[in-house]
Design a protein around this motif. Sequence first.
Motif, PDB file in Angstrom:
ATOM      1  N   GLU A   5      -1.175  -7.723  -1.529  1.00  0.00           N
ATOM      2  CA  GLU A   5      -0.577  -7.520  -2.744  1.00  0.00           C
ATOM      3  C   GLU A   5      -1.689  -7.926  -4.198  1.00  0.00           C
ATOM      4  O   GLU A   5      -1.793  -6.889  -4.880  1.00  0.00           O
ATOM      5  N   ALA A   6      -2.527  -8.710  -3.910  1.00  0.00           N
ATOM      6  CA  ALA A   6      -3.324  -9.121  -5.064  1.00  0.00           C
ATOM      7  C   ALA A   6      -4.445  -7.839  -4.971  1.00  0.00           C
ATOM      8  O   ALA A   6      -4.978  -7.503  -6.238  1.00  0.00           O
ATOM      9  N   VAL A   7      -4.883  -7.479  -3.900  1.00  0.00           N
ATOM     10  CA  VAL A   7      -5.825  -6.386  -3.871  1.00  0.00           C
ATOM     11  C   VAL A   7      -5.407  -5.182  -4.630  1.00  0.00           C
ATOM     12  O   VAL A   7      -6.049  -4.472  -5.405  1.00  0.00           O
ATOM     13  N   MET A   8      -4.048  -5.054  -4.265  1.00  0.00           N
ATOM     14  CA  MET A   8      -3.450  -3.721  -4.762  1.00  0.00           C
ATOM     15  C   MET A   8      -3.305  -3.801  -6.279  1.00  0.00           C
ATOM     16  O   MET A   8      -3.545  -2.647  -6.847  1.00  0.00           O
ATOM     17  N   ARG A   9      -2.745  -4.866  -6.601  1.00  0.00           N
ATOM     18  CA  ARG A   9      -2.584  -5.043  -8.258  1.00  0.00           C
ATOM     19  C   ARG A   9      -3.819  -4.803  -8.978  1.00  0.00           C
ATOM     20  O   ARG A   9      -4.106  -4.279 -10.070  1.00  0.00           O
ATOM     21  N   THR A  10      -4.793  -5.689  -8.353  1.00  0.00           N
ATOM     22  CA  THR A  10      -6.401  -5.638  -8.945  1.00  0.00           C
ATOM     23  C   THR A  10      -6.777  -4.171  -9.096  1.00  0.00           C
ATOM     24  O   THR A  10      -7.470  -3.743  -9.957  1.00  0.00           O
ATOM     25  N   LEU A  11      -6.584  -3.643  -8.014  1.00  0.00           N
ATOM     26  CA  LEU A  11      -7.231  -2.147  -8.005  1.00  0.00           C
ATOM     27  C   LEU A  11      -6.544  -1.061  -8.857  1.00  0.00           C
ATOM     28  O   LEU A  11      -7.258  -0.539  -9.745  1.00  0.00           O
ATOM     29  N   LEU A  12      -5.317  -1.391  -8.949  1.00  0.00           N
ATOM     30  CA  LEU A  12      -4.354  -0.278  -9.753  1.00  0.00           C
ATOM     31  C   LEU A  12      -5.009  -0.874 -11.152  1.00  0.00           C
ATOM     32  O   LEU A  12      -4.931   0.159 -12.135  1.00  0.00           O
ATOM     33  N   GLN A  13      -4.793  -2.236 -11.421  1.00  0.00           N
ATOM     34  CA  GLN A  13      -5.216  -2.427 -12.944  1.00  0.00           C
ATOM     35  C   GLN A  13      -6.566  -1.845 -13.349  1.00  0.00           C
ATOM     36  O   GLN A  13      -6.797  -1.468 -14.561  1.00  0.00           O
ATOM     37  N   GLY A  14      -7.827  -2.037 -12.283  1.00  0.00           N
ATOM     38  CA  GLY A  14      -8.919  -1.398 -12.646  1.00  0.00           C
ATOM     39  C   GLY A  14      -9.072  -0.058 -12.800  1.00  0.00           C
ATOM     40  O   GLY A  14      -9.498   0.601 -13.852  1.00  0.00           O
ATOM     41  N   LEU A  15      -8.247   0.846 -12.000  1.00  0.00           N
ATOM     42  CA  LEU A  15      -8.176   2.172 -12.169  1.00  0.00           C
ATOM     43  C   LEU A  15      -7.492   2.581 -13.478  1.00  0.00           C
ATOM     44  O   LEU A  15      -7.938   3.386 -14.014  1.00  0.00           O
ATOM     45  N   LYS A  16      -6.279   1.830 -13.842  1.00  0.00           N
ATOM     46  CA  LYS A  16      -5.656   2.136 -14.816  1.00  0.00           C
ATOM     47  C   LYS A  16      -6.635   2.018 -16.273  1.00  0.00           C
ATOM     48  O   LYS A  16      -6.471   2.745 -17.237  1.00  0.00           O
ATOM     49  N   ALA A  17      -7.316   1.023 -16.189  1.00  0.00           N
ATOM     50  CA  ALA A  17      -7.939   0.709 -17.552  1.00  0.00           C
ATOM     51  C   ALA A  17      -9.554   1.391 -17.530  1.00  0.00           C
ATOM     52  O   ALA A  17      -9.823   1.612 -18.533  1.00  0.00           O
ATOM     53  N   ASN A  18      -9.901   1.855 -16.435  1.00  0.00           N
ATOM     54  CA  ASN A  18     -11.286   2.518 -16.455  1.00  0.00           C
ATOM     55  C   ASN A  18     -11.129   3.610 -16.177  1.00  0.00           C
ATOM     56  O   ASN A  18     -12.460   4.574 -16.321  1.00  0.00           O
ATOM     57  N   VAL A  19     -10.118   4.271 -15.432  1.00  0.00           N
ATOM     58  CA  VAL A  19     -10.597   5.755 -15.029  1.00  0.00           C
ATOM     59  C   VAL A  19      -9.326   6.497 -15.734  1.00  0.00           C
ATOM     60  O   VAL A  19      -9.592   7.425 -16.428  1.00  0.00           O
ATOM     61  N   LEU A  20      -7.972   6.189 -15.559  1.00  0.00           N
ATOM     62  CA  LEU A  20      -6.921   7.061 -16.033  1.00  0.00           C
ATOM     63  C   LEU A  20      -5.611   6.228 -16.184  1.00  0.00           C
ATOM     64  O   LEU A  20      -5.099   5.546 -15.071  1.00  0.00           O
ATOM     65  N   ALA A  21      -5.349   6.047 -17.315  1.00  0.00           N
ATOM     66  CA  ALA A  21      -3.858   5.295 -17.642  1.00  0.00           C
ATOM     67  C   ALA A  21      -2.670   5.681 -16.735  1.00  0.00           C
ATOM     68  O   ALA A  21      -2.007   4.747 -16.170  1.00  0.00           O
ATOM     69  N   ASN A  22      -2.595   6.991 -16.567  1.00  0.00           N
ATOM     70  CA  ASN A  22      -1.618   7.366 -15.564  1.00  0.00           C
ATOM     71  C   ASN A  22      -2.013   7.420 -14.289  1.00  0.00           C
ATOM     72  O   ASN A  22      -2.112   8.438 -13.619  1.00  0.00           O
ATOM     73  N   THR A  23      -2.303   6.256 -13.446  1.00  0.00           N
ATOM     74  CA  THR A  23      -2.576   5.973 -12.396  1.00  0.00           C
ATOM     75  C   THR A  23      -1.378   5.501 -11.549  1.00  0.00           C
ATOM     76  O   THR A  23      -0.700   4.461 -11.820  1.00  0.00           O
ATOM     77  N   VAL A  24      -1.071   5.851 -10.339  1.00  0.00           N
ATOM     78  CA  VAL A  24       0.360   5.725  -9.692  1.00  0.00           C
ATOM     79  C   VAL A  24       0.007   5.423  -8.127  1.00  0.00           C
ATOM     80  O   VAL A  24      -0.946   5.935  -7.464  1.00  0.00           O
ATOM     81  N   SER A  25       0.919   4.477  -7.574  1.00  0.00           N
ATOM     82  CA  SER A  25       0.530   4.405  -6.211  1.00  0.00           C
ATOM     83  C   SER A  25       1.683   4.943  -5.464  1.00  0.00           C
ATOM     84  O   SER A  25       2.865   5.137  -5.959  1.00  0.00           O
ATOM     85  N   ALA A  26       1.587   5.296  -4.154  1.00  0.00           N
ATOM     86  CA  ALA A  26       2.428   6.228  -3.214  1.00  0.00           C
ATOM     87  C   ALA A  26       2.121   5.961  -1.888  1.00  0.00           C
ATOM     88  O   ALA A  26       1.105   5.549  -1.571  1.00  0.00           O
ATOM     89  N   THR A  27       2.983   6.478  -1.093  1.00  0.00           N
ATOM     90  CA  THR A  27       2.835   6.716   0.231  1.00  0.00           C
ATOM     91  C   THR A  27       2.512   8.258   0.567  1.00  0.00           C
ATOM     92  O   THR A  27       3.042   9.113  -0.246  1.00  0.00           O
ATOM     93  N   HIS A  28       2.030   8.492   1.667  1.00  0.00           N
ATOM     94  CA  HIS A  28       1.515   9.791   2.127  1.00  0.00           C
ATOM     95  C   HIS A  28       2.823  10.616   2.156  1.00  0.00           C
ATOM     96  O   HIS A  28       2.878  12.085   2.027  1.00  0.00           O
ATOM     97  N   SER A  29       3.967  10.124   2.618  1.00  0.00           N
ATOM     98  CA  SER A  29       5.125  10.855   2.822  1.00  0.00           C
ATOM     99  C   SER A  29       6.063  10.943   1.611  1.00  0.00           C
ATOM    100  O   SER A  29       7.196  11.689   1.769  1.00  0.00           O
ATOM    101  N   ASP A  30       5.785  10.277   0.496  1.00  0.00           N
ATOM    102  CA  ASP A  30       6.715  10.536  -0.728  1.00  0.00           C
ATOM    103  C   ASP A  30       6.704  11.712  -1.114  1.00  0.00           C
ATOM    104  O   ASP A  30       5.664  12.653  -1.143  1.00  0.00           O
ATOM    105  N   MET A  31       7.907  12.136  -1.792  1.00  0.00           N
ATOM    106  CA  MET A  31       7.848  13.650  -2.419  1.00  0.00           C
ATOM    107  C   MET A  31       7.826  13.069  -3.920  1.00  0.00           C
ATOM    108  O   MET A  31       8.677  12.739  -4.375  1.00  0.00           O
TER     109      MET A  31
END
Length: 186
Positions: A5-31
Motif C-alpha cells: 500500500e505504501a508503494v502504491m500511495r508513493t507512486l501515485l503521489q509522485g505521478l500526480k505531482a510530476n506527470v499529470l494531476a489526473n492520475t488514477v489507479s484501476a484494475t484491467h477489468s474495470d469499466m
Amino acid sequence: MSEFEAVMRTLLQGLKANVLANTVSATHSDMLEIAELPVLILFLPDAARSRLDDANVPVQVKDETAGTVRVFDPAPTYDLAFDFEVVAETTTGVLEIGEKMAAYLEANPYLTVNSKEYPVRVVEPMGRPGAVEPANLRRASGSFVVESVEVDTGKFQDGKLARQFEAVYENQTTGGTDQATWSLKK
C-alpha cells in the motif's frame, strides 16, 4: 499500512505531482468512466515472487524476562509489474504526457518509501498513440516494474528461550557416558 500500500500511495503521489494531476489507479477489468481528460491510468500491478534465498532469514524477537521468543517468517519479496495508459483527446496530448512519464521514470530509478529504496525498471516504453472508442480519443500504453517489495506475511511461531542445555556424550577415556550441563546467561 502494508509495504504494498505504501508503494502504491508513493507512486501515485509522485505521478500526480510530476506527470499529470489526473492520475488514477484501476484494475484491467474495470469499466472506466473517464471524468476528465487527459488522464494517466495506472493499473494495479501483477506481483511476481522475486526472492527466495538465504537473505530471507527469520526475525527473532526475544523477551528474556519472560523466557520466550517469537520467530517471524521471512518476508517474501515481489516485483510489482505496472501497466499504464494515457488517454487524451489529441495525439499531441498523449505524446506530451508520455514524454513527462518517460522523464519521470528516467529521473527516478529508485522509488523511496519509508526510507527504503526500490529499483524501478521500464519494461515497455509508451507505444505510439492509437485511436480508442469513442473515435475522437487517443491512447498509448507502456509498463514498468518496481522491484523487490517486501510483503510481510505476519506469520510467526512462539517458543521458549533455553536457560539450560544438557548433553550426554561418550567419554573416550573411560568408555562410559558422561553428562554435562551448561547454564546460559542473559
